[in-house]
Design a protein around this motif. Structure first.
Motif, PDB file in Angstrom:
ATOM      1  N   SER A 150     -30.065  81.438  35.772  1.00  0.00           N
ATOM      2  CA  SER A 150     -30.411  80.030  35.912  1.00  0.00           C
ATOM      3  C   SER A 150     -29.167  79.222  36.253  1.00  0.00           C
TER       4      SER A 150
ATOM      5  N   HIS B 224     -35.375  71.120  37.421  1.00  0.00           N
ATOM      6  CA  HIS B 224     -34.575  71.674  36.322  1.00  0.00           C
ATOM      7  C   HIS B 224     -34.289  70.607  35.265  1.00  0.00           C
TER       8      HIS B 224
ATOM      9  N   GLU C 167     -37.309  76.407  42.153  1.00  0.00           N
ATOM     10  CA  GLU C 167     -37.252  75.021  42.606  1.00  0.00           C
ATOM     11  C   GLU C 167     -36.678  74.961  44.005  1.00  0.00           C
TER      12      GLU C 167
ATOM     13  N   THR D  66     -34.620  81.034  36.423  1.00  0.00           N
ATOM     14  CA  THR D  66     -34.930  79.858  37.227  1.00  0.00           C
ATOM     15  C   THR D  66     -33.972  79.864  38.419  1.00  0.00           C
TER      16      THR D  66
ATOM     17  N   TRP E  93     -32.655  77.492  41.870  1.00  0.00           N
ATOM     18  CA  TRP E  93     -32.570  76.184  42.502  1.00  0.00           C
ATOM     19  C   TRP E  93     -32.180  76.407  43.950  1.00  0.00           C
TER      20      TRP E  93
ATOM     21  N   SER F   1     -32.595  69.162  42.064  1.00  0.00           N
ATOM     22  CA  SER F   1     -32.410  69.574  40.674  1.00  0.00           C
ATOM     23  C   SER F   1     -33.337  68.833  39.721  1.00  0.00           C
TER      24      SER F   1
END
Length: 182
Positions: free
Chosen positions: A40, A18, A59, A8, A10, A15
């Motif tokens: 991640s 997540h 994300e 994952t 960001w 956030s």
């Protein structure tokens, strides 16, 4: 059967996606039996994006040079890339800065006009990553295999997206419960 390598990322976001992922609660234990989290911000301390990642949830929008470099590396090293949430899909709230007309007006507004005690631009290298002229959604810069909208996507949508991938199937992104924005 070998575990799926899951990552994952960001980028420029809050956030929330997540945090919604963490709302999978007990299903995270089942997921842990089927995946290795190889990268991640919330589940590992790996500093370099690994090679041969099977699935990556991305994300956030792409707002600066660090974001751009990471998304390009992730795309190159990932088999199935998912735009995870409205910021990744459309650039959403982070793209509001685009109305200021470029990186320089953004920096001036943030650090000079709204500066408190000692307004100054962060000129020392490494203090603030070099901003791109505009925040962009992930698909404008790299190929995206699947879009998972939502701000954030609810945990049940995340699970319904990931479960088919664990079986080697592509998720069906149809109906309000799977494609609603916001």
């Amino acid at each position: 059967m070998a575990k799926i390598k899951l990552a994952t990322i960001w980028l420029c976001g809050c956030s929330g996606c997540h945090m919604s992922f963490l709302d999978l609660d007990e299903w995270l234990l089942e997921l842990a039996e089927k995946v290795d989290v190889v990268y991640s911000p919330v589940a590992s301390d790996v500093k370099e994006y690994p090679k041969d990642v099977d699935v990556c949830l991305v994300e956030g929008g792409v707002a600066n040079e660090e974001n751009l470099e990471l998304i390009r590396i992730a795309r190159e090293r990932t088999k199935f890339l998912i735009s995870f949430g409205d910021c990744a899909v459309t650039a959403n709230v982070p793209a509001l800065r685009n109305m200021l007309g470029g990186a320089e007006p953004v920096l001036k507004r943030c650090y000079l006009e709204l500066g408190d005690a000692n307004p100054q631009l962060p000129n020392f290298p490494g203090i603030v990553p070099e901003l791109l002229d505009r925040v962009r959604p992930v698909h404008e810069l790299v190929h995206v295999d699947l879009f998972m909208p939502g701000c954030p996507p609810p945990a049940d949508r995340i699970q319904a997206t990931i479960e088919p991938l664990l079986r080697g199937e592509k998720p069906v992104m149809e109906g309000r419960e799977m494609i609603k924005f916001g």
